[in-house]
Design an enzyme around this catalytic site. Structure first.
Site, short mmCIF file in Angstrom:
data_model
loop_
_atom_site.label_atom_id
_atom_site.label_comp_id
_atom_site.label_asym_id
_atom_site.label_seq_id
_atom_site.Cartn_x
_atom_site.Cartn_y
_atom_site.Cartn_z
N GLU A 203 -23.21 -37.96 -8.91
CA GLU A 203 -24.09 -37.63 -10.04
C GLU A 203 -25.04 -38.78 -10.32
O GLU A 203 -24.62 -39.94 -10.37
CB GLU A 203 -23.24 -37.36 -11.28
CG GLU A 203 -24.02 -37.30 -12.58
CD GLU A 203 -23.13 -37.45 -13.80
OE1 GLU A 203 -23.64 -37.87 -14.86
OE2 GLU A 203 -21.92 -37.15 -13.71
N LYS B 292 -16.45 -31.43 -19.18
CA LYS B 292 -16.42 -32.89 -19.19
C LYS B 292 -15.80 -33.36 -20.50
O LYS B 292 -16.40 -33.20 -21.57
CB LYS B 292 -17.85 -33.41 -19.03
CG LYS B 292 -18.04 -34.90 -19.25
CD LYS B 292 -19.52 -35.24 -19.16
CE LYS B 292 -19.79 -36.67 -19.56
NZ LYS B 292 -21.24 -37.01 -19.46
#
Length: 207
Positions: free
Chosen positions: A40, A129
């Site tokens: 990411e 998340k």
């Protein structure tokens, strides 16, 4: 371990906050070679879309590439154009979740409460998340995990490192977002490789 199968586990996601396009390919190669499952690039990094494009070009067939700190549907669309597969956000933004799904990407909205978790699930997210994970702790994650559908995973982000990754995984996390425990601006690819190897070994041992 929880009842989620490997198909609902994202694994270890490297968060390369602050990385530059000039270094991203070398660091990305180290991460892929050491078994990190996804990479990411947060959008508050220098020239993030270029870094995402480089990662997607070099490693997109080997692991998913994501954009992080995505705050709007426009950000999600631009990340998709750069080659991103994953959209990671610090909050539960229904518009971002919808945009990611419409564009064929996997959203990772940030959640810190059961209310946020179920709001994200109702919007279509299946990977959540847990952020900041240190605020809830492992016991808090277990409590939230217990009431979520089996096909929904929680990934702790914030403070996850070699000392506690195994505990998070053993408690039912579908993986983890690894930031400064894996990469800090200015780190060399060799430094990242050493940390990635240790963290991947913990993943393998815990599974």
């Amino acid at each position: 371990m929880d009842s989620a199968s490997d198909t609902t586990r994202s694994g270890l996601i490297a968060i390369l906050r602050g990385i530059t396009p000039a270094e991203v390919v070398a660091v990305g190669a180290a991460l892929v070679e050491e078994g990190v499952h996804a990479i990411e690039v947060p959008l508050n990094s220098p020239d993030p879309y270029h870094s995402i494009e480089l990662l997607a070009t070099h490693f997109g067939k080997l692991c998913p590439i994501g954009a992080g700190t995505v705050l709007s549907a426009d950000d999600a669309a631009r990340a998709r154009s750069a080659g991103a597969d994953l959209i990671v956000s610090p909050d539960t933004n229904i518009e971002v979740i919808a945009a990611a799904l419409a564009l064929g990407m996997r959203p990772y909205p940030g959640v810190a409460t059961p209310t946020e978790a179920f709001g994200a699930v109702r919007a279509g997210a299946r990977s959540l998340k847990l952020f900041p994970s240190g605020a809830l702790g492992i016991s808090g994650m277990r409590a939230v995990r217990a009431v979520l559908p089996d096909d929904v995973e929680l990934l702790p982000v914030g403070g996850v490192d070699e000392s506690n990754l195994g505990d998070w995984l053993a408690a039912g996390a579908g993986g983890a977002g690894l930031g400064t425990s894996l990469y800090r601006p200015g780190d060399t690819a060799d430094q990242v490789r050493v940390r990635a190897r240790r963290l991947s070994n913990i993943w393998a041992a815990t599974r």
